[in-house]
Structures are given as structure tokens and as C-alpha cells.
Enzyme design. Structure first.
Site, PDB file in Angstrom:
ATOM      1  N   GLN A 261      12.182  -5.045   9.101  1.00 54.65           N
ATOM      2  CA  GLN A 261      12.239  -4.205   7.915  1.00 54.65           C
ATOM      3  C   GLN A 261      12.925  -2.886   8.242  1.00 54.65           C
ATOM      4  O   GLN A 261      13.198  -2.590   9.407  1.00 54.65           O
ATOM      5  CB  GLN A 261      10.814  -3.924   7.418  1.00 54.65           C
ATOM      6  CG  GLN A 261       9.944  -3.234   8.459  1.00 54.65           C
ATOM      7  CD  GLN A 261       8.480  -3.388   8.209  1.00 54.65           C
ATOM      8  OE1 GLN A 261       8.044  -3.655   7.097  1.00 54.65           O
ATOM      9  NE2 GLN A 261       7.667  -3.224   9.253  1.00 54.65           N
ATOM     10  N   HIS A 292      -7.711   5.708   6.126  1.00 52.51           N
ATOM     11  CA  HIS A 292      -8.100   4.984   7.328  1.00 52.51           C
ATOM     12  C   HIS A 292      -9.583   5.117   7.633  1.00 52.51           C
ATOM     13  O   HIS A 292     -10.199   4.175   8.145  1.00 52.51           O
ATOM     14  CB  HIS A 292      -7.229   5.440   8.512  1.00 52.51           C
ATOM     15  CG  HIS A 292      -5.828   4.927   8.435  1.00 52.51           C
ATOM     16  ND1 HIS A 292      -4.778   5.696   7.978  1.00 52.51           N
ATOM     17  CD2 HIS A 292      -5.308   3.712   8.733  1.00 52.51           C
ATOM     18  CE1 HIS A 292      -3.681   4.974   8.004  1.00 52.51           C
ATOM     19  NE2 HIS A 292      -3.967   3.772   8.449  1.00 52.51           N
ATOM     20  N   ASP A 314       1.098   1.305  13.112  1.00 46.56           N
ATOM     21  CA  ASP A 314       1.248   2.756  13.215  1.00 46.56           C
ATOM     22  C   ASP A 314       0.181   3.396  14.091  1.00 46.56           C
ATOM     23  O   ASP A 314       0.263   4.579  14.426  1.00 46.56           O
ATOM     24  CB  ASP A 314       1.203   3.403  11.823  1.00 46.56           C
ATOM     25  CG  ASP A 314       0.042   2.887  10.978  1.00 46.56           C
ATOM     26  OD1 ASP A 314      -1.113   2.997  11.427  1.00 46.56           O
ATOM     27  OD2 ASP A 314       0.306   2.356   9.885  1.00 46.56           O
ATOM     28  N   GLU A 334       0.548  -6.934  15.446  1.00 48.04           N
ATOM     29  CA  GLU A 334       1.598  -6.322  14.630  1.00 48.04           C
ATOM     30  C   GLU A 334       2.897  -7.078  14.848  1.00 48.04           C
ATOM     31  O   GLU A 334       3.328  -7.290  15.987  1.00 48.04           O
ATOM     32  CB  GLU A 334       1.765  -4.853  15.007  1.00 48.04           C
ATOM     33  CG  GLU A 334       2.987  -4.176  14.404  1.00 48.04           C
ATOM     34  CD  GLU A 334       2.985  -4.161  12.882  1.00 48.04           C
ATOM     35  OE1 GLU A 334       3.988  -4.616  12.289  1.00 48.04           O
ATOM     36  OE2 GLU A 334       1.984  -3.711  12.301  1.00 48.04           O
ATOM     37  N   ASP A 368       3.116 -12.710  14.209  1.00 53.85           N
ATOM     38  CA  ASP A 368       2.733 -12.835  12.809  1.00 53.85           C
ATOM     39  C   ASP A 368       1.235 -13.084  12.753  1.00 53.85           C
ATOM     40  O   ASP A 368       0.696 -13.968  13.443  1.00 53.85           O
ATOM     41  CB  ASP A 368       3.491 -14.007  12.170  1.00 53.85           C
ATOM     42  CG  ASP A 368       3.041 -14.263  10.753  1.00 53.85           C
ATOM     43  OD1 ASP A 368       3.469 -13.531   9.853  1.00 53.85           O
ATOM     44  OD2 ASP A 368       2.236 -15.206  10.551  1.00 53.85           O
ATOM     45  N   ALA A 369       0.522 -12.308  11.954  1.00 54.09           N
ATOM     46  CA  ALA A 369      -0.935 -12.367  11.937  1.00 54.09           C
ATOM     47  C   ALA A 369      -1.440 -13.759  11.559  1.00 54.09           C
ATOM     48  O   ALA A 369      -2.418 -14.251  12.143  1.00 54.09           O
ATOM     49  CB  ALA A 369      -1.489 -11.318  10.970  1.00 54.09           C
ATOM     50  N   ASP A 386      -5.297  -4.326   7.912  1.00 52.42           N
ATOM     51  CA  ASP A 386      -4.526  -3.159   7.476  1.00 52.42           C
ATOM     52  C   ASP A 386      -3.092  -3.609   7.226  1.00 52.42           C
ATOM     53  O   ASP A 386      -2.174  -3.293   7.977  1.00 52.42           O
ATOM     54  CB  ASP A 386      -4.586  -2.070   8.549  1.00 52.42           C
ATOM     55  CG  ASP A 386      -3.941  -0.771   8.093  1.00 52.42           C
ATOM     56  OD1 ASP A 386      -3.768  -0.599   6.870  1.00 52.42           O
ATOM     57  OD2 ASP A 386      -3.602   0.056   8.956  1.00 52.42           O
TER      58      ASP A 386
END
Length: 522
Positions: A261, A292, A314, A334, A368-369, A386
Site C-alpha cells: 500500500q 488504543h 505501527d 503484520e 497475512d493474518a 487492530d
């Protein structure tokens, strides 16, 4: 049949090969234009399924119109084919820049301009489709001028070259053009190849078909088109920076295109830091702490030695987790390595996440989750989801019943799953669909809301950065195999079904979202 009366500069066998090679190149360029429109529209407008459907359906319809219109051009097929390829090169090559310009400079000027990008998308799909559709009838005439052949054999040869070219163009777009050039330069490069291929075919094989005037007109048009495309390519970096400032403001500090992205960081101080992913505001330094804390704190009230974070590259969710005593391990799954690199090394972002990735208890898994959960064997006391908003089409599988079933498998006895389910007050149907999907996966749920303070930017329907907005709020779902206990955390409010605010009342009889029947809309 149309028989040639013009002497060709090459043998009929070579001439036929060159025409089919031209078909191959033009087909590859045409498919690149289609994919570029789909990709850019999904990025700028959202909802990739809808945008792909609009582009492909309008373009196929327009190709039929182009084929009919080409019947009137057959008597001067050589000249018209050359002009048509020049027009296609200009329209297709510049389409990405024009769409991006419309999104950047007119997307925030009120309701009158709100749909500008959508209208341009349809207009470009229609124009490109008409020009592509007119190619094959003209090429049919040209190949028959080289050697007389039955119509069935000529059509078979043309379509074979066309389909193989489309395959090459379709593979070149994601694996070659995007990584090397990006969307804007890649479209301009494709347009240049298109113009050169069309001009070379006409001037190389059929120049004797053209009058002196036609040759000069066609040559001038090709030179002008190539000059425009080359000039745009030279200025594309300045254009992109100016458009980015128009979208995100003048304090853009980092803008990188990762393998997944576009990642943009604006602002340099903690309170002004904003993180955008593919144009959507993901983190705002003005209120991210409330988000958060609201996501993490309720799930940490209980055993929490081993914690899994799905997304959250992040590092901000990990920061909140590490503040709780007794945490022994935090696994962050992630997909985008670029986001994690920024979270580790960018001074402002790493300060905001309190240098969470320096903590030896934190382990990053780049995967990939969904796929990672299918193979996971570890057990976690807490799972924090998240992830991007469920209303974004690429994220729907991460809010599906199948995904939550996989997440349930890695929960230890008494484990808790916290899910960011989107803004409850403004998109209640999406929120309650997430909650219904969790219940369909065999979990018991409790929902709650965290209200944010005034933020400088907020997502919108057509553009993702804009002026000051009303305070943002986030809806969350806490789930476990047994009914979870939710204690009021700082800045949060428990929202129960049948509450006094109509927009916060559970929407009854919502079906869960599955891989085969996603129920979220952008």
C-alpha cells in the site's frame, strides 16, 4: 474479402507476423489501461469490487460500440488505425494523472464535486473501451490487405494474438509496471509504447496507403502525443508531490509505496502526526491514545502473559500492551514490512509508540493474518484485532466468520479477543454485523464505544483527508468463549443493546459475514 493492391516493403509472411505483433502489443496496452483504472479507482474511491465491476462492464459495453463505429472507417483503415492508436495512447496514458488530479483538487470542494472521480472513471472507461473496440475491425482489414484469407482463419489469428497480449499485459501490470514505475509513470510508459507500436505498424507496412498529407498529419499527431506523454513523465514527480499536498496538507513528511500500500506520514510532532494507508487516515496523533487504550485495556483485565496483535504494525497497540505488568510475549502479525520499518526507525512514529519494537518481548511476524492463523499452533491469553476498517473491501475476509473461527482456535482457556469494529454511531450496521459475525463464530460478546477528541482529519465518503470534523468515535467488541466482563476504562462507554440512543441500538436479525457472502459495504 478485401485484397491488397499496394506493394508491401516486406514479404506477406513477415507482414502478417508484424500485424499480429502489433495486435499483441496493443492488446497488452489495453489491458494495462483497464487494470490501472481499477487499481486507481479502488485506491481513490474505495470498494474495489464495485469499481472493478464498473470499469469492466462499461469498458466491454464500449468495446461493442467501438466495433460498430469502426465499420465507417474501413475504407481508410491504415490512417484511422494510426490516429486511433495515438488517441488511445493519450487517453489511456493520461487517465491516471487526470483521475488523481480530480481527486486531489476537487474532491473537497463540496457536494457538487464529490462524485467527480466516479464520473471521470466512467468517462475514461467508456472512451478507452470505444478505442479498443475499434482496433480489431481495422486490424482485420489490414491483415487481409497483406494476404487474402478466409474470415474465420483471420479472426482466429487476431484473437489469439489479442488474448496472448492481454495475458502479458495483465501480468506486466502488477509484477513489472507498478514496482518499477508506479501507477502514474506506468500508465504514461504504456501510452508511449502504444503510440510507438501503432505508428511503426502504419508507417512501416502501410505507408503507401497514405497520401502525403495523411502521412504528415499522422506523423504530427504521433509526435505531439509522444511529446505530451514524455513531458508528463518528466513532471510526474512534481505533480505527485503537489497532488499529495492537496490531499494530505503541506506537512507531508514521508510518502512511500510499499509492496502492499501507499504509506504517508504527515506532521513531525506527536500531537500532529498522522498516518495514512492508501489514502485513509489510520492513526492521528491527536487522539490515537484514546483509541488504543480503548482497544487494548478491556481485553487485558485478566490473564495476559501471551498477547497476539493482528495488524497493528505501527506499534501503538504493542505500546499499550507493554504497559501492563505480567506481559511475557507479544506477537505482532503484520503484512506490510514498510509500516513496521517506519514504526521502528521514523523518529516521530517510534517516539509515539514508545519504541515498542526495541522491547525483547515483542516479536514481529510478517504475514497475512488470515493465512498465519490457519497454521498457528500457539495459544494466547489475549488477541487484539487492530485491522483496517471492515467497510474496506480488501479487509472483509479479516472480519469474516471464518477468520474469527481461526482466531478462536488460538485463544487459551479464558482468553479474550478485542476487535475494532468501526465507528458505531455513524455506521451502526457495519458495527453490529461484526458483532453478529463474532457470535456466529461461537463467541459471546460485549460491545463498547470510545469517543475521540476533535481531530484535524477524518475519513469521508470520497476523499479521506479534509478539514476539521466532529469528534471521532470508535466501536469495539470484546469476545470470549464465556461472556466477557467489561469494566469501564478511561475514555470508554459501555453500549448495550436497546440503549437510549437509537443509533446505538443493536440492529436485529443481521446475518454474519462470511468469505462467500461478505456483508460489509464501503
Amino acid at each position: 474479402m478485401i485484397e491488397s493492391t499496394v506493394r508491401l516493403p516486406v514479404s506477406p509472411r513477415t507482414g502478417r507476423f508484424l500485424v499480429l505483433a502489433g495486435v499483441f502489443v496493443c492488446a497488452a496496452c489495453g489491458l494495462v489501461y483497464e487494470l490501472e483504472l481499477v487499481a486507481l479507482a479502488a485506491y481513490l474511491i474505495g470498494d474495489s469490487v464495485t469499481q472493478a465491476s464498473v470499469v469492466l462492464s462499461v469498458m466491454v459495453f464500449a468495446m461493442g460500440i467501438g466495433s460498430l463505429l469502426a465499420k465507417r472507417l474501413r475504407h481508410h483503415a491504415s490512417a484511422w488505425f494510426g490516429l486511433l492508436e495515438s488517441a488511445l495512447a493519450l487517453v489511456g496514458g493520461c487517465s491516471a494523472m487526470v483521475l488523481y488530479a480530480a481527486f486531489a483538487w476537487s474532491g473537497g470542494k463540496g457536494e457538487l464535486w464529490a462524485g467527480g472521480s466516479r464520473y471521470l472513471l466512467v468517462a475514461f472507461s467508456l472512451a478507452i473501451g470505444i478505442l479498443i473496440g475499434a482496433e480489431v475491425p481495422l486490424l482485420m482489414v489490414l491483415i487481409q490487405r497483406i494476404r487474402r484469407q478466409d474470415a474465420g482463419g483471420a479472426v482466429a489469428d487476431l484473437f489469439a494474438a489479442d488474448y496472448v497480449g492481454a495475458l502479458v499485459g495483465g501480468l506486466a501490470f502488477p509484477f513489472l509496471l507498478l514496482p518499477l514505475f508506479g501507477q502514474l509513470t506506468g500508465a504514461l510508459f504504456t501510452g508511449s509504447v502504444n503510440a510507438i507500436a501503432g505508428g511503426a505498424l502504419v508507417f512501416g507496412l502501410f505507408r503507401q496507403d497514405l497520401s502525403v498529407r495523411a502521412r504528415w498529419v499522422l506523423l504530427t499527431v504521433n509526435v505531439v502525443v509522444l511529446s505530451l506523454l514524455a513531458s508528463a513523465a518528466v513532471l510526474v514527480d512534481d505533480f505527485e508531490r503537489a497532488a499529495r499536498r492537496a490531499v494530505y496538507g503541506r506537512d507531508v513528511r514521508v510518502a512511500v509505496q510499499t509492496d502492499v500500500q501507499e504509506v504517508v506520514l504527515t506532521g513531525g510532532r506527536l500531537g500532529s502526526l498522522d498516518l495514512f494507508l492508501d489514502g485513509r487516515l489510520r492513526i492521528s496523533g491527536r487522539d490515537e491514545a484514546r483509541y488504543h487504550r480503548g482497544l487494548v485495556a478491556p481485553a487485558m483485565r485478566g490473564p495476559h502473559a501471551r498477547v497476539l496483535v493482528l495488524g497493528g504494525g505501527d506499534g501503538l497497540a504493542a505500546r499499550e500492551i507493554l504497559r501492563h505488568p505480567g506481559v511475557r510475549r507479544v506477537d505482532v502479525v503484520e503484512l506490510d514490512t514498510g509500516v513496521v520499518d517506519l514504526a521502528r526507525h521514523d523518529p516521530a512514529l517510534s517516539e509515539l509508540n514508545a519504541h515498542a519494537y526495541r522491547d525483547p518481548r515483542v516479536r514481529v511476524i510478517h504475514a497475512d493474518a488470515f493465512r498465519w492463523l490457519r497454521l498457528a499452533r500457539a495459544r494466547y491469553d489475549v488477541v487484539i484485532s487492530d485491522l483496517p476498517d471492515p467497510g474496506i473491501t480488501p479487509s472483509t475476509k479479516l472480519y469474516s466468520q471464518e477468520f474469527y473461527g481461526l482466531a478462536t482456535r488460538v485463544l487459551a482457556d479464558g482468553g479474550r479477543l478485542a476487535v475494532h469494529a468501526g465507528p458505531l454511531s455513524t455506521r451502526p450496521r457495519v458495527f453490529w454485523t461484526v458483532e453478529a459475525t463474532l457470535r456466529a463464530a461461537g463467541l459471546r460478546t460485549v460491545v463498547y464505544r470510545v469517543g475521540g477528541r476533535q481531530s484535524g482529519f477524518a475519513p469521508g465518503p470520497d476523499r479521506t483527508a479534509g478539514g476539521p470534523t466532529a469528534p471521532r468515535d470508535w466501536g469495539f467488541v470484546l469476545a470470549s468463549r464465556t461472556r466477557p466482563v467489561l469494566r469501564r476504562a478511561a475514555g470508554s462507554a459501555v453500549v448495550r443493546a436497546g440503549g437510549p440512543a437509537a443509533e446505538l441500538t443493536r440492529q436485529r436479525d443481521l446475518a454474519p459475514s462470511t468469505l462467500m457472502h461478505p456483508r460489509y459495504a464501503n
